[in-house]
Each structure stands twice: as structure tokens, then as C-alpha cells.
Design a protein around this motif. Structure first.
Motif, PDB file in Angstrom:
ATOM      1  N   UNK A  26      76.774  35.493 -10.354  1.00  0.00           N
ATOM      2  CA  UNK A  26      75.880  35.153  -9.189  1.00  0.00           C
ATOM      3  C   UNK A  26      76.155  36.116  -8.016  1.00  0.00           C
ATOM      4  N   UNK A  27      77.439  36.657  -8.013  1.00  0.00           N
ATOM      5  CA  UNK A  27      77.821  37.585  -6.995  1.00  0.00           C
ATOM      6  C   UNK A  27      77.284  38.898  -7.206  1.00  0.00           C
ATOM      7  N   UNK A  28      77.424  39.374  -8.311  1.00  0.00           N
ATOM      8  CA  UNK A  28      76.661  40.619  -8.992  1.00  0.00           C
ATOM      9  C   UNK A  28      74.924  40.460  -8.531  1.00  0.00           C
ATOM     10  N   UNK A  29      74.192  39.526  -8.803  1.00  0.00           N
ATOM     11  CA  UNK A  29      73.145  39.303  -8.680  1.00  0.00           C
ATOM     12  C   UNK A  29      72.864  39.356  -7.239  1.00  0.00           C
ATOM     13  N   UNK A  30      73.755  38.602  -6.328  1.00  0.00           N
ATOM     14  CA  UNK A  30      73.512  38.591  -5.032  1.00  0.00           C
ATOM     15  C   UNK A  30      73.552  39.958  -4.284  1.00  0.00           C
ATOM     16  N   UNK A  31      74.452  40.716  -4.685  1.00  0.00           N
ATOM     17  CA  UNK A  31      74.586  42.238  -4.468  1.00  0.00           C
ATOM     18  C   UNK A  31      73.344  43.049  -4.720  1.00  0.00           C
ATOM     19  N   UNK A  32      72.941  42.985  -5.972  1.00  0.00           N
ATOM     20  CA  UNK A  32      71.990  43.608  -6.512  1.00  0.00           C
ATOM     21  C   UNK A  32      70.532  43.559  -5.661  1.00  0.00           C
ATOM     22  N   UNK A  33      70.557  42.147  -5.178  1.00  0.00           N
ATOM     23  CA  UNK A  33      69.469  42.055  -4.439  1.00  0.00           C
ATOM     24  C   UNK A  33      69.415  42.414  -3.108  1.00  0.00           C
ATOM     25  N   UNK A  34      70.741  42.541  -2.480  1.00  0.00           N
ATOM     26  CA  UNK A  34      70.911  43.074  -1.320  1.00  0.00           C
ATOM     27  C   UNK A  34      70.608  44.336  -1.268  1.00  0.00           C
ATOM     28  N   UNK A  35      71.074  45.369  -2.488  1.00  0.00           N
ATOM     29  CA  UNK A  35      70.913  46.570  -2.518  1.00  0.00           C
ATOM     30  C   UNK A  35      69.781  47.028  -2.507  1.00  0.00           C
ATOM     31  N   UNK A  36      68.773  46.284  -3.315  1.00  0.00           N
ATOM     32  CA  UNK A  36      67.360  46.432  -3.792  1.00  0.00           C
ATOM     33  C   UNK A  36      66.544  46.362  -2.207  1.00  0.00           C
ATOM     34  N   UNK A  37      67.003  45.324  -1.763  1.00  0.00           N
ATOM     35  CA  UNK A  37      66.353  45.055  -0.352  1.00  0.00           C
ATOM     36  C   UNK A  37      66.619  46.271   0.513  1.00  0.00           C
ATOM     37  N   UNK A  38      67.631  46.669   0.737  1.00  0.00           N
ATOM     38  CA  UNK A  38      68.160  47.914   1.612  1.00  0.00           C
ATOM     39  C   UNK A  38      67.186  49.041   1.059  1.00  0.00           C
ATOM     40  N   UNK A  39      66.727  49.068  -0.236  1.00  0.00           N
ATOM     41  CA  UNK A  39      66.011  50.210  -0.690  1.00  0.00           C
ATOM     42  C   UNK A  39      64.359  49.885  -0.640  1.00  0.00           C
TER      43      UNK A  39
END
Length: 98
Positions: free
Chosen positions: A22-35
Motif C-alpha cells: 500500500x505504501x508503494x502504491x500511495x507513493x506511486x500515485x503521488x509521484x504520478x500526480x506530480x507528473x
């Protein structure tokens, strides 16, 4: 491309991970949002949408449905039937567009 579907298996492969925590997915979603991309899970897949395109979509605000919400809150069960009919009618209209 403004929208794609990506499977959890593909995300695991691309990230070189055995498990998607879950932590990885949350970080990935945040990184994608930044992009400039919005990501959300759908079953065993992820929907990935270019955020800029979403901003042009019509929006439903609670102000539009305040009256029906008040009726439901007050126990008016007929309001729920009206909601069902409206949703079913919208689904029928969508099918007619195909």
C-alpha cells in the motif's frame, strides 16, 4: 494518449517488485500526480488518466442535489426510487449513444 489501463502485474514488473504494498502504491500515485496523471485502482488494474483532461469534465456538486439529499435525510424513501429511475434513465441514454 490521455488514458490507459495498467494491470497490477505490469506495475509489479516495471517496479521490479514481488508485491505491491500500500505504501508503494500511495507513493506511486503521488509521484504520478506530480507528473500530471491521476491514478486509481479498478479491480486488479489501475486507471491512469491525464489530469488535464479530467478538469474539463462536467462536475456534480452537492448543491445540484441538495433537495433530494434533504428528502433522503428526512426519511423520504420515494426520493431513493427517483434516484434509481434517474440513474437507470441515464444508463439507457448512454446505451443509445453506442
Amino acid at each position: 494518449m490521455t488514458r490507459v489501463r495498467i494491470s497490477s502485474e505490469t506495475v509489479r514488473t516495471l517496479a521490479n517488485r514481488r508485491h505491491l504494498r500500500d505504501v508503494f502504491i500511495a507513493d506511486w500515485i503521488d509521484d504520478m500526480a506530480d507528473s500530471g496523471w491521476s491514478v486509481f485502482p479498478v479491480g486488479d488494474n489501475f486507471a491512469v488518466l491525464q489530469t488535464e483532461t479530467i478538469e474539463g469534465w462536467p462536475r456534480i456538486a452537492s448543491k445540484r442535489i441538495r433537495g433530494i439529499l434533504k428528502r433522503v435525510h428526512n426519511g423520504d424513501l420515494e426520493a431513493l426510487d427517483e434516484i434509481d429511475e434517474a440513474v437507470d434513465g441515464a444508463a439507457d441514454d448512454d446505451e443509445d449513444d453506442d
